[in-house]
Write a protein that holds these residues in place. Structure first.
Motif, PDB file in Angstrom:
ATOM      1  N   SER A   1      50.421  46.271  35.407  1.00  0.00           N
ATOM      2  CA  SER A   1      50.775  45.741  36.721  1.00  0.00           C
ATOM      3  C   SER A   1      49.988  44.466  37.026  1.00  0.00           C
ATOM      4  O   SER A   1      50.552  43.487  37.528  1.00  0.00           O
ATOM      5  N   ILE A   2      48.687  44.466  36.720  1.00  0.00           N
ATOM      6  CA  ILE A   2      47.855  43.292  36.983  1.00  0.00           C
ATOM      7  C   ILE A   2      48.318  42.097  36.161  1.00  0.00           C
ATOM      8  O   ILE A   2      48.429  40.987  36.674  1.00  0.00           O
ATOM      9  N   LEU A   3      48.603  42.325  34.877  1.00  0.00           N
ATOM     10  CA  LEU A   3      49.022  41.224  34.017  1.00  0.00           C
ATOM     11  C   LEU A   3      50.401  40.677  34.407  1.00  0.00           C
ATOM     12  O   LEU A   3      50.736  39.546  34.088  1.00  0.00           O
ATOM     13  N   LYS A   4      51.171  41.477  35.127  1.00  0.00           N
ATOM     14  CA  LYS A   4      52.493  41.045  35.583  1.00  0.00           C
ATOM     15  C   LYS A   4      52.434  40.424  36.982  1.00  0.00           C
ATOM     16  O   LYS A   4      53.064  39.405  37.252  1.00  0.00           O
ATOM     17  N   GLU A   5      51.658  41.057  37.893  1.00  0.00           N
ATOM     18  CA  GLU A   5      51.677  40.655  39.295  1.00  0.00           C
ATOM     19  C   GLU A   5      50.392  39.978  39.773  1.00  0.00           C
ATOM     20  O   GLU A   5      50.355  39.431  40.870  1.00  0.00           O
TER      21      GLU A   5
ATOM     22  N   TYR B   1      31.847  33.339  48.150  1.00  0.00           N
ATOM     23  CA  TYR B   1      30.657  33.981  47.605  1.00  0.00           C
ATOM     24  C   TYR B   1      30.150  35.023  48.592  1.00  0.00           C
ATOM     25  O   TYR B   1      29.839  34.718  49.740  1.00  0.00           O
ATOM     26  N   ALA B   2      30.068  36.281  48.154  1.00  0.00           N
ATOM     27  CA  ALA B   2      29.602  37.379  49.014  1.00  0.00           C
ATOM     28  C   ALA B   2      28.128  37.689  48.792  1.00  0.00           C
ATOM     29  O   ALA B   2      27.559  38.503  49.495  1.00  0.00           O
ATOM     30  N   GLY B   3      27.529  37.059  47.795  1.00  0.00           N
ATOM     31  CA  GLY B   3      26.116  37.309  47.503  1.00  0.00           C
ATOM     32  C   GLY B   3      25.943  38.172  46.275  1.00  0.00           C
ATOM     33  O   GLY B   3      26.831  38.922  45.884  1.00  0.00           O
ATOM     34  N   ASN B   4      24.782  38.046  45.657  1.00  0.00           N
ATOM     35  CA  ASN B   4      24.407  38.845  44.496  1.00  0.00           C
ATOM     36  C   ASN B   4      25.470  38.878  43.403  1.00  0.00           C
ATOM     37  O   ASN B   4      25.883  39.944  42.948  1.00  0.00           O
ATOM     38  N   GLU B   5      25.935  37.710  43.002  1.00  0.00           N
ATOM     39  CA  GLU B   5      26.884  37.550  41.892  1.00  0.00           C
ATOM     40  C   GLU B   5      28.286  38.072  42.186  1.00  0.00           C
ATOM     41  O   GLU B   5      29.114  38.174  41.291  1.00  0.00           O
ATOM     42  N   VAL B   6      28.571  38.427  43.439  1.00  0.00           N
ATOM     43  CA  VAL B   6      29.899  38.930  43.798  1.00  0.00           C
ATOM     44  C   VAL B   6      30.685  37.821  44.489  1.00  0.00           C
ATOM     45  O   VAL B   6      30.201  37.180  45.417  1.00  0.00           O
ATOM     46  N   TRP B   7      31.915  37.631  44.000  1.00  0.00           N
ATOM     47  CA  TRP B   7      32.836  36.648  44.562  1.00  0.00           C
ATOM     48  C   TRP B   7      34.082  37.371  45.039  1.00  0.00           C
ATOM     49  O   TRP B   7      34.449  38.408  44.498  1.00  0.00           O
ATOM     50  N   LEU B   8      34.735  36.796  46.030  1.00  0.00           N
ATOM     51  CA  LEU B   8      35.927  37.393  46.612  1.00  0.00           C
ATOM     52  C   LEU B   8      37.067  36.382  46.606  1.00  0.00           C
ATOM     53  O   LEU B   8      36.839  35.182  46.665  1.00  0.00           O
ATOM     54  N   ALA B   9      38.282  36.901  46.526  1.00  0.00           N
ATOM     55  CA  ALA B   9      39.485  36.069  46.629  1.00  0.00           C
ATOM     56  C   ALA B   9      40.564  36.902  47.304  1.00  0.00           C
ATOM     57  O   ALA B   9      40.544  38.137  47.235  1.00  0.00           O
ATOM     58  N   ASP B  10      41.479  36.225  47.962  1.00  0.00           N
ATOM     59  CA  ASP B  10      42.586  36.945  48.599  1.00  0.00           C
ATOM     60  C   ASP B  10      43.562  37.481  47.552  1.00  0.00           C
ATOM     61  O   ASP B  10      44.201  38.507  47.768  1.00  0.00           O
ATOM     62  N   TYR B  11      43.650  36.784  46.422  1.00  0.00           N
ATOM     63  CA  TYR B  11      44.615  37.124  45.368  1.00  0.00           C
ATOM     64  C   TYR B  11      44.249  36.302  44.140  1.00  0.00           C
ATOM     65  O   TYR B  11      43.690  35.211  44.254  1.00  0.00           O
ATOM     66  N   VAL B  12      44.548  36.823  42.956  1.00  0.00           N
ATOM     67  CA  VAL B  12      44.376  36.059  41.716  1.00  0.00           C
ATOM     68  C   VAL B  12      45.689  36.160  40.936  1.00  0.00           C
ATOM     69  O   VAL B  12      46.129  37.266  40.603  1.00  0.00           O
ATOM     70  N   PRO B  13      46.337  35.035  40.641  1.00  0.00           N
ATOM     71  CA  PRO B  13      47.605  35.051  39.916  1.00  0.00           C
ATOM     72  C   PRO B  13      47.455  35.632  38.501  1.00  0.00           C
ATOM     73  O   PRO B  13      46.394  35.495  37.878  1.00  0.00           O
ATOM     74  N   PRO B  14      48.516  36.245  37.982  1.00  0.00           N
ATOM     75  CA  PRO B  14      48.437  36.868  36.656  1.00  0.00           C
ATOM     76  C   PRO B  14      48.109  35.883  35.540  1.00  0.00           C
ATOM     77  O   PRO B  14      47.421  36.242  34.576  1.00  0.00           O
ATOM     78  N   GLU B  15      48.567  34.647  35.673  1.00  0.00           N
ATOM     79  CA  GLU B  15      48.312  33.657  34.618  1.00  0.00           C
ATOM     80  C   GLU B  15      46.848  33.247  34.527  1.00  0.00           C
ATOM     81  O   GLU B  15      46.446  32.557  33.586  1.00  0.00           O
TER      82      GLU B  15
ATOM     83  N   VAL C   1      38.661  48.561  31.591  1.00  0.00           N
ATOM     84  CA  VAL C   1      39.124  47.291  31.051  1.00  0.00           C
ATOM     85  C   VAL C   1      38.481  46.210  31.912  1.00  0.00           C
ATOM     86  O   VAL C   1      38.500  46.300  33.140  1.00  0.00           O
ATOM     87  N   ILE C   2      37.908  45.215  31.265  1.00  0.00           N
ATOM     88  CA  ILE C   2      37.329  44.097  32.009  1.00  0.00           C
ATOM     89  C   ILE C   2      38.218  42.878  31.822  1.00  0.00           C
ATOM     90  O   ILE C   2      38.560  42.511  30.693  1.00  0.00           O
ATOM     91  N   LEU C   3      38.579  42.292  32.948  1.00  0.00           N
ATOM     92  CA  LEU C   3      39.407  41.090  32.927  1.00  0.00           C
ATOM     93  C   LEU C   3      38.533  39.864  33.118  1.00  0.00           C
ATOM     94  O   LEU C   3      37.575  39.884  33.891  1.00  0.00           O
ATOM     95  N   LYS C   4      38.898  38.821  32.422  1.00  0.00           N
ATOM     96  CA  LYS C   4      38.251  37.525  32.564  1.00  0.00           C
ATOM     97  C   LYS C   4      39.179  36.682  33.441  1.00  0.00           C
ATOM     98  O   LYS C   4      40.382  36.602  33.177  1.00  0.00           O
ATOM     99  N   VAL C   5      38.632  36.091  34.483  1.00  0.00           N
ATOM    100  CA  VAL C   5      39.442  35.304  35.410  1.00  0.00           C
ATOM    101  C   VAL C   5      39.088  33.830  35.263  1.00  0.00           C
ATOM    102  O   VAL C   5      37.929  33.438  35.417  1.00  0.00           O
ATOM    103  N   ASP C   6      40.096  33.041  34.940  1.00  0.00           N
ATOM    104  CA  ASP C   6      39.948  31.592  34.811  1.00  0.00           C
ATOM    105  C   ASP C   6      40.015  31.011  36.221  1.00  0.00           C
ATOM    106  O   ASP C   6      41.094  30.762  36.765  1.00  0.00           O
ATOM    107  N   THR C   7      38.855  30.807  36.825  1.00  0.00           N
ATOM    108  CA  THR C   7      38.825  30.375  38.220  1.00  0.00           C
ATOM    109  C   THR C   7      39.213  28.909  38.395  1.00  0.00           C
ATOM    110  O   THR C   7      39.695  28.528  39.458  1.00  0.00           O
ATOM    111  N   LEU C   8      39.020  28.096  37.363  1.00  0.00           N
ATOM    112  CA  LEU C   8      39.413  26.690  37.472  1.00  0.00           C
ATOM    113  C   LEU C   8      40.931  26.575  37.571  1.00  0.00           C
ATOM    114  O   LEU C   8      41.458  25.831  38.399  1.00  0.00           O
TER     115      LEU C   8
END
Length: 186
Positions: free
Chosen positions: A111-115, A163-177, A145-152
């Motif tokens: 589902s993640i890799l699709k949506e 940035y939420a602090g202590n190495e934690v980042w937040l996003a509203d959504y991350v596209p499958p690509e 399973v650990i996913l790598k997210v290409d943030t660029l």
């Protein structure tokens, strides 16, 4: 000094108060950052018969020893860094690293890799700078399973990271690509 079992129980209680049901216990959190005074939190905690013995030093021990660094204490105010299910906390956009990680389970992968990654029942998608926190988060729900997210790439697609602090980042959504399966050999 709290033993490990009591520390874990108090941490869960603090999480409930600061992340999920503050209103239910009369705890008023700042709409800006979700914080309250340490005294307010202590008063609510001590107001429950099971926790009447808790002192500020016990709360500080929980904060210090939290492996996921869920709480932040600053200038006499305490807050949960992330994971709120009550009013949406606003974070300031930040300059994220080129790669972030997200822990999930094998069943959710198709589902993640699709949506893409969506917050589900949370306010934001939680990402981490390293695989340690991603492993902690993802190992709770089945085969990790650990996913790598290409943030660029995500940023080019209009995604904002907070940035939420202590190495934690937040996003509203991350596209499958922008998501790929991370391998320990990388």
């Amino acid at each position: 000094m709290l033993n490990q079992s009591m520390e874990s129980s108090l941490s869960k209680w603090m999480t409930k108060l600061l992340r999920h049901t503050p209103d239910e216990f009369g705890l008023v959190l700042s709409p800006e950052d979700g914080s309250c005074t340490m005294n307010s939190l202590l008063e609510v905690i001590q107001g429950q018969p099971r926790w009447s013995w808790v002192q500020q030093k016990d709360i500080e021990q929980v904060i210090r020893n939290s492996e996921k660094q869920r709480f932040e204490l600053k200038s006499g105010r305490i807050r949960a860094r992330y994971g709120h299910s009550h009013d949406k906390i606003t974070y300031v956009p930040g300059e994220q690293p080129a790669v972030l990680y997200h822990g999930t389970n094998k069943k959710a992968l198709p589902s993640i890799l699709k949506e893409g990654l969506s917050p589900m029942s949370r306010q934001y998608v939680h990402l981490s700078e390293g695989t340690h926190f991603a492993t902690l988060a993802g190992s709770r729900r089945g085969e990790l399973v650990i996913l790598k997210v290409d943030t660029l790439r995500a940023k080019q697609l209009g995604i904002t990271f907070y940035y939420a602090g202590n190495e934690v980042w937040l996003a509203d959504y991350v596209p499958p690509e922008c998501c790929s399966i991370w391998s320990p050999e990388e």
